[in-house]
Design a protein around this motif. Structure first.
Motif, mmCIF file in Angstrom:
data_model
loop_
_atom_site.group_PDB
_atom_site.id
_atom_site.type_symbol
_atom_site.label_atom_id
_atom_site.label_comp_id
_atom_site.label_asym_id
_atom_site.label_seq_id
_atom_site.Cartn_x
_atom_site.Cartn_y
_atom_site.Cartn_z
ATOM 1 N N ILE A 10 3.706 6.065 -5.411
ATOM 2 C CA ILE A 10 3.701 6.292 -6.859
ATOM 3 C C ILE A 10 2.492 7.117 -7.277
ATOM 4 C CG2 ILE A 10 3.528 5.120 -9.106
ATOM 5 C CD1 ILE A 10 5.187 2.841 -7.830
ATOM 6 N N TYR A 11 1.359 6.874 -6.637
ATOM 7 C CA TYR A 11 0.138 7.616 -6.988
ATOM 8 C C TYR A 11 0.232 9.089 -6.603
ATOM 9 C CZ TYR A 11 -4.733 9.142 -6.893
ATOM 10 O OH TYR A 11 -5.905 9.851 -7.091
ATOM 11 N N LEU A 12 0.791 9.374 -5.438
ATOM 12 C CA LEU A 12 0.813 10.747 -4.922
ATOM 13 C C LEU A 12 1.951 11.591 -5.492
ATOM 14 C CD1 LEU A 12 0.003 10.013 -1.160
ATOM 15 C CD2 LEU A 12 -1.554 10.923 -2.904
ATOM 16 N N GLU A 13 3.006 10.947 -5.996
ATOM 17 C CA GLU A 13 4.156 11.680 -6.526
ATOM 18 C C GLU A 13 4.060 11.762 -8.047
ATOM 19 O OE1 GLU A 13 6.955 14.032 -6.708
ATOM 20 O OE2 GLU A 13 6.738 13.198 -4.696
ATOM 21 N N TYR A 63 7.434 3.032 -13.216
ATOM 22 C CA TYR A 63 6.876 3.117 -11.876
ATOM 23 C C TYR A 63 5.419 2.652 -11.844
ATOM 24 C CZ TYR A 63 11.058 5.853 -10.900
ATOM 25 O OH TYR A 63 12.357 6.257 -10.745
ATOM 26 N N ILE A 64 4.676 2.930 -12.905
ATOM 27 C CA ILE A 64 3.292 2.456 -12.976
ATOM 28 C C ILE A 64 3.247 0.933 -12.964
ATOM 29 C CG2 ILE A 64 1.262 2.314 -14.496
ATOM 30 C CD1 ILE A 64 1.872 5.206 -15.322
ATOM 31 N N LEU A 65 4.181 0.301 -13.674
ATOM 32 C CA LEU A 65 4.241 -1.161 -13.676
ATOM 33 C C LEU A 65 4.633 -1.701 -12.302
ATOM 34 C CD1 LEU A 65 5.901 -1.727 -17.167
ATOM 35 C CD2 LEU A 65 3.569 -2.356 -16.501
ATOM 36 N N ILE A 66 5.496 -0.981 -11.597
ATOM 37 C CA ILE A 66 5.849 -1.383 -10.232
ATOM 38 C C ILE A 66 4.609 -1.320 -9.333
ATOM 39 C CG2 ILE A 66 7.141 -0.698 -8.166
ATOM 40 C CD1 ILE A 66 9.402 0.191 -10.060
ATOM 41 N N SER A 67 3.811 -0.261 -9.500
ATOM 42 C CA SER A 67 2.582 -0.165 -8.707
ATOM 43 C C SER A 67 1.594 -1.269 -9.080
ATOM 44 C CB SER A 67 1.933 1.215 -8.895
ATOM 45 O OG SER A 67 1.410 1.365 -10.197
ATOM 46 N N ILE A 102 11.402 6.314 -5.194
ATOM 47 C CA ILE A 102 10.369 5.567 -4.469
ATOM 48 C C ILE A 102 10.700 5.537 -2.987
ATOM 49 C CG2 ILE A 102 9.352 3.280 -4.126
ATOM 50 C CD1 ILE A 102 9.593 2.768 -7.071
ATOM 51 N N ARG A 103 11.960 5.298 -2.668
ATOM 52 C CA ARG A 103 12.369 5.206 -1.266
ATOM 53 C C ARG A 103 12.084 6.506 -0.512
ATOM 54 N NH1 ARG A 103 17.045 3.633 -2.143
ATOM 55 N NH2 ARG A 103 18.302 5.505 -1.849
ATOM 56 N N LYS A 104 12.422 7.644 -1.119
ATOM 57 C CA LYS A 104 12.206 8.939 -0.448
ATOM 58 C C LYS A 104 10.722 9.209 -0.232
ATOM 59 C CE LYS A 104 16.404 11.433 -1.764
ATOM 60 N NZ LYS A 104 16.949 12.604 -2.465
ATOM 61 N N LYS A 105 9.899 8.872 -1.241
ATOM 62 C CA LYS A 105 8.460 9.101 -1.102
ATOM 63 C C LYS A 105 7.867 8.178 -0.050
ATOM 64 C CE LYS A 105 4.616 11.118 -2.090
ATOM 65 N NZ LYS A 105 4.408 12.539 -1.758
ATOM 66 N N MET A 106 8.348 6.933 0.015
ATOM 67 C CA MET A 106 7.885 6.005 1.045
ATOM 68 C C MET A 106 8.233 6.531 2.436
ATOM 69 S SD MET A 106 8.799 2.270 -0.617
ATOM 70 C CE MET A 106 8.215 1.351 0.812
ATOM 71 N N LEU A 107 9.446 7.073 2.576
ATOM 72 C CA LEU A 107 9.859 7.610 3.873
ATOM 73 C C LEU A 107 9.006 8.802 4.268
ATOM 74 C CD1 LEU A 107 13.746 7.381 3.546
ATOM 75 C CD2 LEU A 107 12.262 5.982 4.994
ATOM 76 N N ARG A 108 8.620 9.615 3.287
ATOM 77 C CA ARG A 108 7.751 10.759 3.584
ATOM 78 C C ARG A 108 6.390 10.297 4.096
ATOM 79 N NH1 ARG A 108 9.655 12.854 -1.522
ATOM 80 N NH2 ARG A 108 11.240 14.476 -1.183
ATOM 81 N N VAL A 120 0.837 -1.207 0.000
ATOM 82 C CA VAL A 120 0.000 0.000 0.000
ATOM 83 C C VAL A 120 0.870 1.254 0.000
ATOM 84 C CG1 VAL A 120 -1.618 1.364 1.390
ATOM 85 C CG2 VAL A 120 -2.044 -1.069 1.006
ATOM 86 N N VAL A 121 1.979 1.218 0.749
ATOM 87 C CA VAL A 121 2.900 2.363 0.763
ATOM 88 C C VAL A 121 3.507 2.581 -0.626
ATOM 89 C CG1 VAL A 121 5.097 3.218 1.677
ATOM 90 C CG2 VAL A 121 3.414 2.235 3.224
#
Length: 313
Positions: free
Chosen positions: A44-47, A55-59, A293-299, A38-39
């Motif tokens: 990916i959705y919010l950034e 990144y869309i394929l990763i999501s 992705i890592r930075k956005k997840m940390l945020r 979910v994170v």
């Protein structure tokens, strides 16, 4: 047995007090899977800068992980605590459909990832003209709908069979195991099942391998800097592919090809690898290898961590 009533999961028999330990482990694993994926999806959705094909394929992988595990973990956890380990016939067919469509969707997404990397490396100047968001959306739709139709037909063929037994030696509903319990001619189901296996797993896997071989050939002819950058973007996908493929091959080998004499607990572990490990491994691999992705997840998890990470960098 009376046809089309229920199935009984034999492997939940006589677990004793260990079932509480297994329930705790399963619950923790399921929570970790849901949180991590979910994170990733939200990151990916919010950034907006992550609204790119890769990144869309990763999501899509994360969405598929949530979808597939939802058909297995809640049911398995309830069976561990229940005294009667039965599942209605219709619910069993639905679980088969979801779990195996999860598998087909995973291969389809990994195939699109391989194609995306091949275009990016072989035609970098034309990449954004070839892999547009519209083209990617159409490809995702086609490659997810086709397996759903195929597996829907499999479910219909299985539903038409007459069952002579109701004992499943699995911890989840498996279409081939259900077909083996039939006392009527199951040739149509077996032939169609083989067709589905080839079109949703074997062919995508061959196309994936072909794409990465072509990428490897291109890299060998290119500069060391280009080769290093190409490997950096491809290795995470290859790790995911190898892990998932090994899990699926283990499951197919144990179910369809051979009947190995091994401890029941080991057989269960091998058969569950494709349902448990990829949903945890995928987000971890991409979070560790893709800084954005890592930075956005940390945020999302804890905003203050980003400053701490940036200061260290």
């Amino acid at each position: 047995m009376e046809n089309k009533t229920y199935f009984y999961f034999m492997l939940f028999e006589n677990l004793g007090h260990i079932k509480y330990a297994l329930f705790s482990l399963g619950f923790v694993l399921y929570c970790v899977i849901i949180i991590l994926n979910v994170v990733i999806i939200l990151s990916i959705y919010l950034e907006r800068t992550l609204h790119q094909p890769m990144y869309i394929l990763i999501s899509c992988l994360s969405i598929n992980s949530v979808y597939g595990t939802a058909a297995f973990f809640p049911r398995m956890l309830s069976d561990l605590l229940s005294d009667t380990h039965t599942i209605p016939y219709e619910a069993c067919l639905i679980q088969c459909f979801v779990i195996f469509s999860y598998t087909a969707n995973e291969f389809a997404t990994l195939m699109l990832m391989a194609f995306d990397r091949f275009v990016a490396i072989s035609k970098p100047l034309r990449y954004h003209n070839i892999i547009t968001l519209r083209v990617l959306t159409v490809l995702i739709f086609i490659h997810w709908i086709f397996p759903l139709l195929c597996l829907g037909i499999s479910g219909i063929l299985t539903a038409r069979l007459t069952m002579c037994d109701n004992k499943l030696w699995k911890v989840y509903c498996h279409n081939y195991e259900i077909v083996k319990l039939s006392c009527t001619n199951s040739l149509n189901s077996n032939v169609w099942g083989l067709f589905v296996l080839i079109t949703t797993a074997v062919i995508p896997l061959c196309l994936i391998l072909h794409s990465y071989v072509k990428i490897l050939i291109i890299c060998q002819r290119s500069s060391s800097q280009f080769r290093s950058k190409a490997y950096q973007t491809c290795i995470p996908h290859i790790v995911i592919l190898l892990n998932f493929s090994i899990g699926i091959i283990s499951e197919i080998t144990l179910t369809r090809i051979v009947n190995l004499e091994m401890p029941t607990w080991l057989s269960v572990i091998f058969s569950l690898e494709f349902l448990v490990v990829p949903p945890i491994l995928n987000p971890l691999v991409y979070a560790l290898n893709f800084t954005d992705i890592r930075k956005k997840m940390l945020r999302l998890i804890k905003p203050n961590l980003v400053r701490h990470v940036d200061l260290k960098m």
